[in-house]
Design a protein around this motif. Structure first.
Motif, PDB file in Angstrom:
ATOM      1  N   UNK A   3     -13.124 -34.475-121.363  1.00 14.03           N
ATOM      2  CA  UNK A   3     -11.809 -34.127-121.889  1.00 14.03           C
ATOM      3  C   UNK A   3     -11.714 -32.600-122.037  1.00 14.03           C
ATOM      4  N   UNK A   4     -10.705 -32.013-121.389  1.00 19.52           N
ATOM      5  CA  UNK A   4     -10.562 -30.555-121.384  1.00 19.52           C
ATOM      6  C   UNK A   4     -10.347 -30.013-122.793  1.00 19.52           C
ATOM      7  N   UNK A   5      -9.572 -30.712-123.607  1.00 23.44           N
ATOM      8  CA  UNK A   5      -9.298 -30.227-124.973  1.00 23.44           C
ATOM      9  C   UNK A   5     -10.589 -30.163-125.790  1.00 23.44           C
ATOM     10  N   UNK A  11     -16.062 -24.621-126.741  1.00 27.14           N
ATOM     11  CA  UNK A  11     -16.067 -23.184-126.450  1.00 27.14           C
ATOM     12  C   UNK A  11     -15.860 -22.378-127.728  1.00 27.14           C
ATOM     13  N   UNK A  12     -14.946 -22.852-128.612  1.00 28.69           N
ATOM     14  CA  UNK A  12     -14.686 -22.143-129.864  1.00 28.69           C
ATOM     15  C   UNK A  12     -15.908 -22.152-130.771  1.00 28.69           C
ATOM     16  N   UNK A  44     -20.416 -36.405-122.019  1.00 28.90           N
ATOM     17  CA  UNK A  44     -21.315 -35.615-121.172  1.00 28.90           C
ATOM     18  C   UNK A  44     -22.663 -36.300-120.983  1.00 28.90           C
ATOM     19  N   UNK A  45     -23.017 -37.178-121.911  1.00 28.19           N
ATOM     20  CA  UNK A  45     -24.327 -37.818-121.843  1.00 28.19           C
ATOM     21  C   UNK A  45     -25.452 -36.847-122.103  1.00 28.19           C
ATOM     22  N   UNK A  69     -15.206 -24.324-119.587  1.00 20.78           N
ATOM     23  CA  UNK A  69     -14.027 -24.329-120.456  1.00 20.78           C
ATOM     24  C   UNK A  69     -13.305 -22.983-120.390  1.00 20.78           C
ATOM     25  N   UNK A  70     -14.074 -21.883-120.315  1.00 18.03           N
ATOM     26  CA  UNK A  70     -13.467 -20.550-120.208  1.00 18.03           C
ATOM     27  C   UNK A  70     -12.703 -20.400-118.904  1.00 18.03           C
TER      28      UNK A  70
END
Length: 300
Positions: A3-5, A11-12, A44-45, A69-70
């Motif tokens: 999931x991209x979100x 990333x944060x 992601x496992x 993500x960046x």
């Protein structure tokens, strides 16, 4: 499926070094951030974070997903900027199909207006003679096509037509012709003359033949030309008279005289054809407005 979100949440956390700091930045509670990270690890496992003093640091898998993500964030920002430019008319493409005799008189000034008003829009121009451009409009290969069709022609599925101009035909006579000094001619007065044909098969020729039939005759074509300047040359040489549309006259040959015609007034009707269900982008709207302004500068 990742999931991209949730990747942006990761990333944060990696950037700030702690769950609580990331939560403040994102406007979430620390518990919500932790839940998002737990789901992402299941997707992601692999373990993505590990404790480091009072904070956390990424594992190798965490660093990998944080880098992606960046990249995704940059691409989404570029995509949003591109969409903003398209909506504002600062970028994009508009494809116009047209027939030769309106190139100089109608298309050129309209495209010049479009380029002044929306300089970032790329214009694709293509002649369609003798190809029918409507299939290109219907399947999206062209945004706008200029066509000639009768005012009472049946509708075409998937196409809407915007009226641009009633393009009247005018009589073209040799300078020394017996009717050359007349201000206006009745079409029937040309019935017994030899004619220089100026149109190939299609709606333009149909408009001429229909007008002649309404005047009670069929033109006797002595020489055929499907090119308006050449037709003027044949008329200038005394080979016959002709009818040419106003938009196709261009530079008038010095050895001919051009006169209005009535009873009836032969007219070809020029339309802009657009896909019926297509959204009207700023580029298409500006081009269509420019075409209408050039085709009918007096608005009527």
């Amino acid at each position: 499926m990742l999931d991209v979100r949730r990747m942006h949440v990761l990333r944060a956390v990696v950037a700030s070094g702690s769950v609580s700091a990331a939560a403040r930045e994102l406007g979430y509670t620390p518990s919500a951030v932790s839940q998002q990270l737990a789901v992402l690890e299941r997707e992601a496992g692999a373990q993505l974070l590990e404790r480091s003093g009072r904070g956390v640091r990424p594992t190798e898998a965490g660093r990998l997903l944080s880098r992606y993500a960046a990249v995704i964030g940059e691409q989404l920002a570029e995509a949003q900027a591109g969409l903003d430019d398209l909506r504002a008319g600062r970028a994009g493409r508009v494809a116009l199909r047209y027939f030769a005799t309106v190139g100089a008189s109608l298309v050129a000034p309209a495209v010049a207006t479009l380029r002044r008003e929306l300089p970032g829009v790329r214009v694709e121009l293509r002649l369609t003679d003798p190809e029918d451009p409507l299939p290109q409009v219907r399947d999206g290969r062209a945004d706008v096509a200029l066509v000639v069709r009768a005012a009472d022609a049946p509708p075409v599925d998937g196409i809407r037509f915007v009226h641009l101009r009633d393009d009247a035909y005018r009589a073209v006579l040799p300078a020394g012709h017996r009717l050359a000094d007349r201000r206006v001619l009745k079409l029937a007065e040309l019935a017994d003359e030899p004619w220089v044909g100026s149109e190939g098969p299609g709606p333009c020729r149909d408009a001429v033949l229909a007008a002649c039939a309404a005047a009670g005759f069929a033109p006797r074509v002595a020489v055929q030309s499907e090119d308006y300047p050449t037709a003027q040359g044949f008329v200038a040489a005394g080979l016959g008279v002709s009818l040419l549309p106003e938009t196709g006259l261009g530079g008038v040959h010095p050895a001919v005289r051009v006169r209005p015609v009535r009873d009836p007034r032969p007219v070809r009707v020029i339309w802009a054809a657009l896909r019926e269900c297509a959204p009207t982008t700023p580029a298409v709207h500006t081009l269509l407005s420019a075409l209408r302004a050039v085709a009918d500068p007096h608005g009527g």
